[in-house]
Motif scaffolding. Structure first.
Motif, PDB file in Angstrom:
ATOM      1  N   ALA A  74      10.468  10.828  25.193  1.00 52.99           N
ATOM      2  CA  ALA A  74      11.235  11.939  25.740  1.00 52.99           C
ATOM      3  C   ALA A  74      11.013  13.130  24.808  1.00 52.99           C
ATOM      4  CB  ALA A  74      12.712  11.569  25.817  1.00 52.99           C
ATOM      5  N   PHE A  75      11.223  14.345  25.314  1.00 47.42           N
ATOM      6  CA  PHE A  75      10.924  15.512  24.478  1.00 47.42           C
ATOM      7  C   PHE A  75      11.764  16.717  24.885  1.00 47.42           C
ATOM      8  CE2 PHE A  75       7.948  15.318  27.987  1.00 47.42           C
ATOM      9  CZ  PHE A  75       7.863  16.616  28.462  1.00 47.42           C
ATOM     10  N   ASP A  76      11.868  17.644  23.950  1.00 47.42           N
ATOM     11  CA  ASP A  76      12.541  18.918  24.176  1.00 47.42           C
ATOM     12  C   ASP A  76      11.482  20.002  24.316  1.00 47.42           C
ATOM     13  OD1 ASP A  76      15.200  17.931  23.895  1.00 47.42           O
ATOM     14  OD2 ASP A  76      14.894  17.883  21.729  1.00 47.42           O
ATOM     15  N   LEU A  77      11.825  21.040  25.063  1.00 48.31           N
ATOM     16  CA  LEU A  77      10.898  22.158  25.233  1.00 48.31           C
ATOM     17  C   LEU A  77      11.677  23.419  25.524  1.00 48.31           C
ATOM     18  CD1 LEU A  77      10.515  22.931  28.554  1.00 48.31           C
ATOM     19  CD2 LEU A  77       9.742  20.596  28.482  1.00 48.31           C
ATOM     20  N   ARG A  78      10.948  24.516  25.529  1.00 47.32           N
ATOM     21  CA  ARG A  78      11.539  25.815  25.856  1.00 47.32           C
ATOM     22  C   ARG A  78      10.613  26.543  26.815  1.00 47.32           C
ATOM     23  NH1 ARG A  78      15.157  28.404  21.996  1.00 47.32           N
ATOM     24  NH2 ARG A  78      13.966  30.314  22.166  1.00 47.32           N
ATOM     25  N   PHE A  79      11.210  27.322  27.664  1.00 45.99           N
ATOM     26  CA  PHE A  79      10.463  28.241  28.518  1.00 45.99           C
ATOM     27  C   PHE A  79      10.787  29.631  27.998  1.00 45.99           C
ATOM     28  CE2 PHE A  79      11.266  24.485  31.081  1.00 45.99           C
ATOM     29  CZ  PHE A  79      10.013  24.237  31.637  1.00 45.99           C
ATOM     30  N   GLU A  80       9.832  30.251  27.312  1.00 46.12           N
ATOM     31  CA  GLU A  80      10.065  31.543  26.678  1.00 46.12           C
ATOM     32  C   GLU A  80       9.397  32.703  27.391  1.00 46.12           C
ATOM     33  OE1 GLU A  80       8.768  30.937  22.647  1.00 46.12           O
ATOM     34  OE2 GLU A  80      10.598  29.832  22.142  1.00 46.12           O
ATOM     35  N   ARG A  81       8.471  32.380  28.318  1.00 44.69           N
ATOM     36  CA  ARG A  81       7.727  33.451  28.970  1.00 44.69           C
ATOM     37  C   ARG A  81       7.303  33.048  30.378  1.00 44.69           C
ATOM     38  NH1 ARG A  81       2.388  32.568  29.404  1.00 44.69           N
ATOM     39  NH2 ARG A  81       1.549  30.791  28.257  1.00 44.69           N
ATOM     40  N   CYS A  82       7.038  34.059  31.169  1.00 48.35           N
ATOM     41  CA  CYS A  82       6.461  33.846  32.498  1.00 48.35           C
ATOM     42  C   CYS A  82       4.940  33.899  32.386  1.00 48.35           C
ATOM     43  CB  CYS A  82       6.924  34.945  33.457  1.00 48.35           C
ATOM     44  SG  CYS A  82       8.684  34.889  33.845  1.00 48.35           S
ATOM     45  N   GLY A  83       4.285  33.313  33.354  1.00 48.67           N
ATOM     46  CA  GLY A  83       2.830  33.373  33.461  1.00 48.67           C
ATOM     47  C   GLY A  83       2.454  33.545  34.912  1.00 48.67           C
ATOM     48  N   ARG A  84       1.164  33.781  35.158  1.00 48.61           N
ATOM     49  CA  ARG A  84       0.688  34.008  36.520  1.00 48.61           C
ATOM     50  C   ARG A  84      -0.612  33.252  36.793  1.00 48.61           C
ATOM     51  NH1 ARG A  84       2.379  38.917  39.378  1.00 48.61           N
ATOM     52  NH2 ARG A  84       4.439  39.369  38.566  1.00 48.61           N
ATOM     53  N   PHE A  85      -0.698  32.736  37.990  1.00 44.05           N
ATOM     54  CA  PHE A  85      -1.935  32.351  38.645  1.00 44.05           C
ATOM     55  C   PHE A  85      -2.029  33.314  39.827  1.00 44.05           C
ATOM     56  CE2 PHE A  85      -0.331  27.899  37.485  1.00 44.05           C
ATOM     57  CZ  PHE A  85      -1.082  27.811  36.318  1.00 44.05           C
ATOM     58  N   PRO A  86      -3.157  33.419  40.494  1.00 45.04           N
ATOM     59  CA  PRO A  86      -3.199  34.288  41.672  1.00 45.04           C
ATOM     60  C   PRO A  86      -2.131  33.883  42.701  1.00 45.04           C
ATOM     61  CG  PRO A  86      -5.421  33.673  41.011  1.00 45.04           C
ATOM     62  CD  PRO A  86      -4.478  32.851  40.174  1.00 45.04           C
ATOM     63  N   GLY A  87      -1.218  34.815  42.976  1.00 46.51           N
ATOM     64  CA  GLY A  87      -0.162  34.567  43.950  1.00 46.51           C
ATOM     65  C   GLY A  87       0.941  33.646  43.491  1.00 46.51           C
ATOM     66  N   VAL A  88       0.990  33.320  42.199  1.00 41.84           N
ATOM     67  CA  VAL A  88       1.984  32.383  41.665  1.00 41.84           C
ATOM     68  C   VAL A  88       2.612  32.966  40.398  1.00 41.84           C
ATOM     69  CG1 VAL A  88       2.386  30.080  40.690  1.00 41.84           C
ATOM     70  CG2 VAL A  88       0.756  30.373  42.572  1.00 41.84           C
ATOM     71  N   LEU A  89       3.945  32.914  40.345  1.00 41.91           N
ATOM     72  CA  LEU A  89       4.703  33.239  39.140  1.00 41.91           C
ATOM     73  C   LEU A  89       5.292  31.945  38.631  1.00 41.91           C
ATOM     74  CD1 LEU A  89       6.123  35.248  37.161  1.00 41.91           C
ATOM     75  CD2 LEU A  89       8.004  35.319  38.838  1.00 41.91           C
ATOM     76  N   TYR A  90       5.178  31.698  37.323  1.00 41.25           N
ATOM     77  CA  TYR A  90       5.707  30.462  36.762  1.00 41.25           C
ATOM     78  C   TYR A  90       6.295  30.694  35.383  1.00 41.25           C
ATOM     79  CZ  TYR A  90       1.321  30.206  34.046  1.00 41.25           C
ATOM     80  OH  TYR A  90       0.272  30.473  33.198  1.00 41.25           O
ATOM     81  N   LEU A  91       7.089  29.715  34.937  1.00 46.53           N
ATOM     82  CA  LEU A  91       7.548  29.656  33.556  1.00 46.53           C
ATOM     83  C   LEU A  91       6.617  28.709  32.811  1.00 46.53           C
ATOM     84  CD1 LEU A  91      11.442  29.304  33.836  1.00 46.53           C
ATOM     85  CD2 LEU A  91      10.054  31.395  33.676  1.00 46.53           C
ATOM     86  N   ALA A  92       6.225  29.105  31.614  1.00 47.85           N
ATOM     87  CA  ALA A  92       5.314  28.304  30.800  1.00 47.85           C
ATOM     88  C   ALA A  92       6.106  27.457  29.813  1.00 47.85           C
ATOM     89  CB  ALA A  92       4.344  29.210  30.049  1.00 47.85           C
ATOM     90  N   PRO A  93       5.934  26.126  29.837  1.00 46.57           N
ATOM     91  CA  PRO A  93       6.660  25.277  28.887  1.00 46.57           C
ATOM     92  C   PRO A  93       6.009  25.305  27.511  1.00 46.57           C
ATOM     93  CG  PRO A  93       5.265  23.918  30.267  1.00 46.57           C
ATOM     94  CD  PRO A  93       5.117  25.341  30.760  1.00 46.57           C
TER      95      PRO A  93
END
Length: 188
Positions: A74-93
């Protein structure tokens, strides 16, 4: 799972790590901009999509998934920034290495199920929106950014199945410990 829900087929499955901690930040945007959210999938990072067809997932497959998950911590993580693929917005772990290891382990066991059908190199991410409207993605990113970071704890890999109209949680496989998969429950 970044495929458009119009392309989902009954019996398709995926392995995901649910990230409920992100829902307050991305839930409204996902409901508006992510077809998977509208089909019943909560905020998540995909481990493998598509996985095996539901018709071939049996007790042995579930046992193997449980054993595989138990070998991963099991693990901990943070989402500190957004990222993009063409036509996609995501949070980066951050870190994304645990997701990469999970994907590699599953594909190592089931090479007949390559990530995204072999179309894309897997990049761990939490999809916020998948639409052709870049302005809507820009608006979502501007709204989400000030609410980051989001911290999360990942303790399971979940098997989800598309019924033909919605995604349902079929089983949950705990990370870092042995045990029987938790039984199915609705995602919604």
């Amino acid at each position: 799972m970044t495929d458009d829900s119009r392309g989902f087929q009954a019996g398709q499955t995926g392995l995901v790590a649910l990230i409920p901690e992100a829902e307050p930040v991305v839930g409204t945007w996902r409901e508006r901009l992510d077809p998977a959210a509208r089909a019943g999938v909560p905020a998540h990072v995909t481990v493998l999509f598509p996985f095996l067809h539901a018709d071939v997932i049996d007790v042995g497959t579930r046992a193997a998934l449980g054993e595989l998950a138990a070998r991963q911590p099991a693990f901990d993580l943070r989402f500190e920034r957004c990222g993009r693929f063409p036509g996609v917005l995501y949070l980066a772990p951050d870190p994304d290495t645990p997701f990469r290891r999970l994907t590699e382990a599953v594909v190592g066991r089931w090479p007949e199920a390559p990530p995204y059908g072999g179309k894309y190199e897997p990049v761990p991410h939490l999809t916020v929106g998948q639409v052709k409207d870049e302005k809507a993605l820009d608006e979502a990113e501007a709204d989400i950014g000030p609410n980051l970071p989001v911290s999360a704890h990942v303790s399971a890999v979940d098997l989800v199945v598309f019924s033909g109209t919605e995604w349902r949680l079929e089983a949950s496989f705990p990370l870092g410990r042995t045990g029987v998969a938790r039984q199915a429950r609705d995602l919604g």
